[in-house]
Motif scaffolding. Structure first.
Motif: not given
Length: 198
Positions: A63-69
């Protein structure tokens, strides 16, 4: 030859398990400090260190790598974006979200259990050896500020003070990583010793 494993060995096993996950999910970032998972717990992400919890943490990594909260409420509530990535990674979930932690209570699917069986068995042996090696801890063993103040280290904040009387609330494990310096007196914040009532 001793059969007990030291925390560095457990950290190496955690790093290897993380690498095993990366083989199936190459976008997963490297695990910067595997030892940070040892002894840390968060009620939202699970108390026990296990492969299932490691895979849960890997969901957060992707999620962090994709910029997903993928969480809200200071990381406690795991939303449907977390759930979507968890499903991609072989985690199953309850039908309805938990009122305070959302979809954090995920479990391995049968397919994921088969895929990661050698990894889970290896990690389980390392965790058992680590538990056996640390079972001899006594009340005289130093366990760090999180244990001393009853904090799980997974988000429970305690009061830290500086010499000029200012205070901040901080997670003990964060303060243990490096000093936090007061802008007023330029002294580090510290967690005061708890004085037992006599």
């Amino acid at each position: 030859m001793s059969t007990t494993q030291t925390p560095p060995v457990l950290a190496a096993e955690l790093a290897q398990a993380w690498a095993d996950i990366q083989r199936y999910h190459p976008e997963l970032p490297d695990l910067a400090a595997p030892e940070s998972l040892i002894g840390e717990s968060s009620s939202a992400c699970g108390h026990e260190l296990s492969f299932e919890r490691l895979l849960h943490e890997a969901v957060h990594g992707i999620a962090a790598a994709r910029g997903v909260r993928d969480t809200s409420r200071a990381g406690r509530y795991h939303n449907r974006r977390f759930l979507a990535i968890a499903e991609e990674m072989g985690l199953d979930h309850p039908e309805e979200p938990h009122p305070s932690s959302g979809f954090s209570l995920v479990t391995l699917t049968p397919e994921a259990k088969r895929r990661y069986r050698p990894t889970t068995e290896r990690l389980q042996r390392a965790l058992k050896a680590h538990t056996a090696a640390t079972a001899g801890d006594t009340a005289r063993s130093f366990r760090g500020p999180a244990a001393r103040h009853g904090s799980s280290g997974g988000g429970v904040r305690v009061k830290a003070v500086c010499d000029c009387g200012r205070n901040v609330r901080v997670v003990p494990s964060v303060l243990a990583q490096a000093p936090i310096v007061c802008g007023g007196c330029e002294k580090p914040f510290r967690i005061p010793e708890v004085v037992a009532a006599s």
